[in-house]
Design an enzyme around this catalytic site. Structure first.
Site, PDB file in Angstrom:
ATOM      1  N   GLY A   1       3.422   6.146   8.419  1.00 29.96           N
ATOM      2  CA  GLY A   1       4.785   6.369   7.952  1.00 29.96           C
ATOM      3  C   GLY A   1       5.709   5.232   8.347  1.00 29.96           C
ATOM      4  O   GLY A   1       6.766   5.033   7.763  1.00 29.96           O
ATOM      5  N   ASN A   2       5.293   4.453   9.371  1.00 30.31           N
ATOM      6  CA  ASN A   2       6.043   3.258   9.760  1.00 30.31           C
ATOM      7  C   ASN A   2       5.785   2.088   8.812  1.00 30.31           C
ATOM      8  O   ASN A   2       6.507   1.091   8.828  1.00 30.31           O
ATOM      9  CB  ASN A   2       5.659   2.802  11.167  1.00 30.31           C
ATOM     10  CG  ASN A   2       6.458   3.494  12.255  1.00 30.31           C
ATOM     11  OD1 ASN A   2       5.933   4.354  12.952  1.00 30.31           O
ATOM     12  ND2 ASN A   2       7.725   3.143  12.399  1.00 30.31           N
ATOM     13  N   SER A   3       4.739   2.197   8.007  1.00 32.27           N
ATOM     14  CA  SER A   3       4.342   1.091   7.137  1.00 32.27           C
ATOM     15  C   SER A   3       5.507   0.606   6.289  1.00 32.27           C
ATOM     16  O   SER A   3       6.181   1.392   5.622  1.00 32.27           O
ATOM     17  CB  SER A   3       3.204   1.529   6.219  1.00 32.27           C
ATOM     18  OG  SER A   3       2.033   1.766   6.950  1.00 32.27           O
TER      19      SER A   3
ATOM     20  N   HIS B   1       0.813  -1.218   0.000  1.00 39.86           N
ATOM     21  CA  HIS B   1       0.000   0.000   0.000  1.00 39.86           C
ATOM     22  C   HIS B   1       0.853   1.276   0.000  1.00 39.86           C
ATOM     23  O   HIS B   1       0.349   2.354  -0.318  1.00 39.86           O
ATOM     24  CB  HIS B   1      -0.991  -0.001   1.175  1.00 39.86           C
ATOM     25  CG  HIS B   1      -0.392   0.269   2.515  1.00 39.86           C
ATOM     26  ND1 HIS B   1      -0.124  -0.722   3.431  1.00 39.86           N
ATOM     27  CD2 HIS B   1      -0.003   1.433   3.123  1.00 39.86           C
ATOM     28  CE1 HIS B   1       0.365  -0.188   4.530  1.00 39.86           C
ATOM     29  NE2 HIS B   1       0.470   1.120   4.366  1.00 39.86           N
TER      30      HIS B   1
ATOM     31  N   ASP C   1      -0.159  -7.442   1.164  1.00 40.17           N
ATOM     32  CA  ASP C   1       0.365  -6.111   1.471  1.00 40.17           C
ATOM     33  C   ASP C   1       1.891  -6.126   1.538  1.00 40.17           C
ATOM     34  O   ASP C   1       2.497  -5.548   2.441  1.00 40.17           O
ATOM     35  CB  ASP C   1      -0.205  -5.561   2.771  1.00 40.17           C
ATOM     36  CG  ASP C   1      -0.053  -4.036   2.862  1.00 40.17           C
ATOM     37  OD1 ASP C   1       0.194  -3.402   1.812  1.00 40.17           O
ATOM     38  OD2 ASP C   1      -0.160  -3.487   3.971  1.00 40.17           O
TER      39      ASP C   1
ATOM     40  N   LEU D   1      -6.671 -24.489  -3.453  1.00 42.98           N
ATOM     41  CA  LEU D   1      -7.262 -25.610  -2.721  1.00 42.98           C
ATOM     42  C   LEU D   1      -8.270 -26.360  -3.573  1.00 42.98           C
ATOM     43  O   LEU D   1      -8.284 -27.581  -3.596  1.00 42.98           O
ATOM     44  CB  LEU D   1      -7.911 -25.098  -1.438  1.00 42.98           C
ATOM     45  CG  LEU D   1      -8.499 -26.144  -0.490  1.00 42.98           C
ATOM     46  CD1 LEU D   1      -7.427 -27.150  -0.068  1.00 42.98           C
ATOM     47  CD2 LEU D   1      -9.104 -25.472   0.737  1.00 42.98           C
ATOM     48  N   GLY D   2      -9.123 -25.612  -4.278  1.00 42.66           N
ATOM     49  CA  GLY D   2     -10.069 -26.250  -5.198  1.00 42.66           C
ATOM     50  C   GLY D   2     -11.406 -26.587  -4.583  1.00 42.66           C
ATOM     51  O   GLY D   2     -11.921 -27.705  -4.750  1.00 42.66           O
ATOM     52  N   VAL D   3     -11.995 -25.617  -3.858  1.00 46.82           N
ATOM     53  CA  VAL D   3     -13.299 -25.849  -3.241  1.00 46.82           C
ATOM     54  C   VAL D   3     -14.209 -24.644  -3.466  1.00 46.82           C
ATOM     55  O   VAL D   3     -13.747 -23.521  -3.670  1.00 46.82           O
ATOM     56  CB  VAL D   3     -13.174 -26.097  -1.725  1.00 46.82           C
ATOM     57  CG1 VAL D   3     -12.481 -27.418  -1.447  1.00 46.82           C
ATOM     58  CG2 VAL D   3     -12.453 -24.947  -1.025  1.00 46.82           C
TER      59      VAL D   3
END
Length: 455
Positions: free
Chosen positions: A202-204, A96, A126, A258-260
């Site tokens: 800003g820490n992201s 982001h 993310d 997974l296929g469900v």
């Protein structure tokens, strides 16, 4: 006079005593900062994004008209943090922070500024990988092992909150395996590290370090930052490492499959089918020859745990599967009408040869629906249509994004069903100039209509 001398002597003595408390001691946090700070970078990302002139317009149009209003482009600047983990110049940060960026600059701890190249990213996780090119030897941080973490362990967060570079905060690991809903409501971040080390805007993308100056998490989200509660969460570094090296080595992150077909457990569903659990992901059907069918998962099973992580609903199952790559083995616990069964599942690949339209029409490039789309977008087994793969720069249409599903075209009042790429090419190529065209589309299972005049 003697009394005064005694008091002065005691005062001098007490000063001497206090002066030598912890003499020569240096906090280990100081060493962590010294060892890592030069490899921690400030990120400034600039670009353009589509937005609505009024924040309430989109919801209004969706609710009353089922369609998305036209958008306008605006310039943006995003500030965040990242860290260099490879001497070749590779950097990990949050997706982001750099989403939709056309220009990315990073500033190192020594104040040198470099233009960074976007290598790859994943919105669901993310996470993003950047790269800077330089002949200089770059400082790096060591990546730790997040599977060895314990609650109460000391952690250090270094980042650029509010643009204040290399701000250091400390705390402990408050909890592990936390689940937090994404800000846009599109699912959950799962398996997160919770910390009380102060994390601010800003820490992201910055590192969460242990006492050995090893990165054990990527700071990503704050909960309730305006309510006086400081709850910070970080992505485990083991997931970030897996993602980053996959992007670097293979050029992509191959998601697990997974296929469900699955959904939530409602009271009506539980009572009508005789299910014995209130929570979990209900399996309505299993795709033939998929990872799920090979492992023995059946329709009417309820998945309640994956690798000892509790599954409360369908969205949690989807979010957890997204953190795995093709070829990984997982332990799945299902509840089959009251009996718990443990299954070992070898996850398949969500990638298959994608059938693209031979050319673009109206500035749109579309493709066939894949099993990955069915699983990730919660589509029904019988869903027909095409998926928008790309919106080209010369498209005259506003309001369409990659991933939207088109299942009908209306031309001058006549409707045509679109079941596959072949239908799309046949109908789209037949549209004559000066026609009124409407595309009937779905995004997040919400129907909307995009109209335009084809010149």
């Amino acid at each position: 006079m003697k009394k005064v001398l005694v008091i002065l002597s005691l005062l001098v003595l007490s000063i001497n005593i206090f002066a030598i408390v912890n003499e020569g001691y240096q906090s280990p946090i100081v060493n962590v900062v010294k060892a890592s700070s030069e490899a921690i970078v400030s990120i400034e990302a600039k670009g353009k994004t589509e937005s609505y002139s009024d924040p309430y317009i989109e919801d209004f149009f969706k609710k009353f008209f089922g369609e998305i209003p036209p958008t306008q482009q605006r310039e943006f600047t995003s500030l965040g943090t990242g860290f260099i983990f490879d001497e070749k110049g590779y950097i990990i940060t949050n997706y982001h922070v750099v989403e939709n960026a056309t220009n990315i600059n990073v500033t190192l701890g020594n104040d040198k500024v470099y233009e960074a190249k976007y290598i790859g990213g994943d919105k669901d996780l993310d996470l993003a990988v950047l790269k800077v090119n330089t002949d200089s030897k770059l400082p790096i941080v060591e990546l730790g092992n997040s599977s060895e973490l314990e609650i109460g362990g000391t952690v250090v967060a270094i980042g650029n909150p509010l643009g204040l570079s290399h701000t250091v905060t400390t705390g402990v690991i408050s909890a592990l395996n936390r689940k937090v809903q994404k800000p846009d409501g599109s699912g959950y971040y799962v398996d997160l590290i919770q910390t009380d080390a102060a994390i601010n805007p800003g820490n992201s993308g910055g590192p969460l370090l242990n006492i050995h100056a090893q990165v054990i998490g990527v700071n990503t989200i704050i909960v309730n930052p305006n309510q006086g509660v400081n709850l910070g969460f970080a992505i485990p570094i083991n997931l970030a490492k897996k993602f980053a090296y996959s992007i670097i080595d293979d050029g992509k992150y191959e998601r697990a499959y997974l296929g469900v077909y699955f959904g939530d457990i409602t009271e009506e569903l539980r009572k009508s089918l005789g299910l014995k659990v209130d929570e979990g992901a209900y399996i309505s059907d299993v795709i033939d020859n998929s990872a799920a069918s090979d492992a023995g998962i059946k329709a009417d099973d309820v998945i309640v745990k994956i690798d000892n992580k509790k599954i409360s609903n369908a969205e949690e199952l989807r979010s957890i599967i997204r953190t795995y790559t093709a070829g990984e083995k997982i332990e799945v616990i299902i509840n089959r009408f009251g009996k718990e069964i443990k299954l070992n599942v070898l996850l398949g690949s969500s990638e298959k040869e994608v059938v693209l339209a031979k050319k673009d029409y109206f500035g749109l490039i579309v493709r066939e629906i894949t099993p990955k789309d069915v699983e990730e977008k919660s589509l029904s087994k019988n869903t027909k249509g095409v998926i928008v793969e790309e919106v080209t720069n010369n498209s005259p249409i506003f309001g369409i994004t990659k991933g939207d599903l088109i299942n009908q075209i209306a031309i001058n009042g006549t409707y045509h069903d679109i079941k596959n790429v072949s239908d799309w090419e046949k109908i789209a190529s037949s549209v004559e100039k000066n026609s009124y065209v409407a595309l009937i589309m779905y995004r997040d299972n919400i129907r909307f209509v995009v109209k335009f005049f084809y010149r």
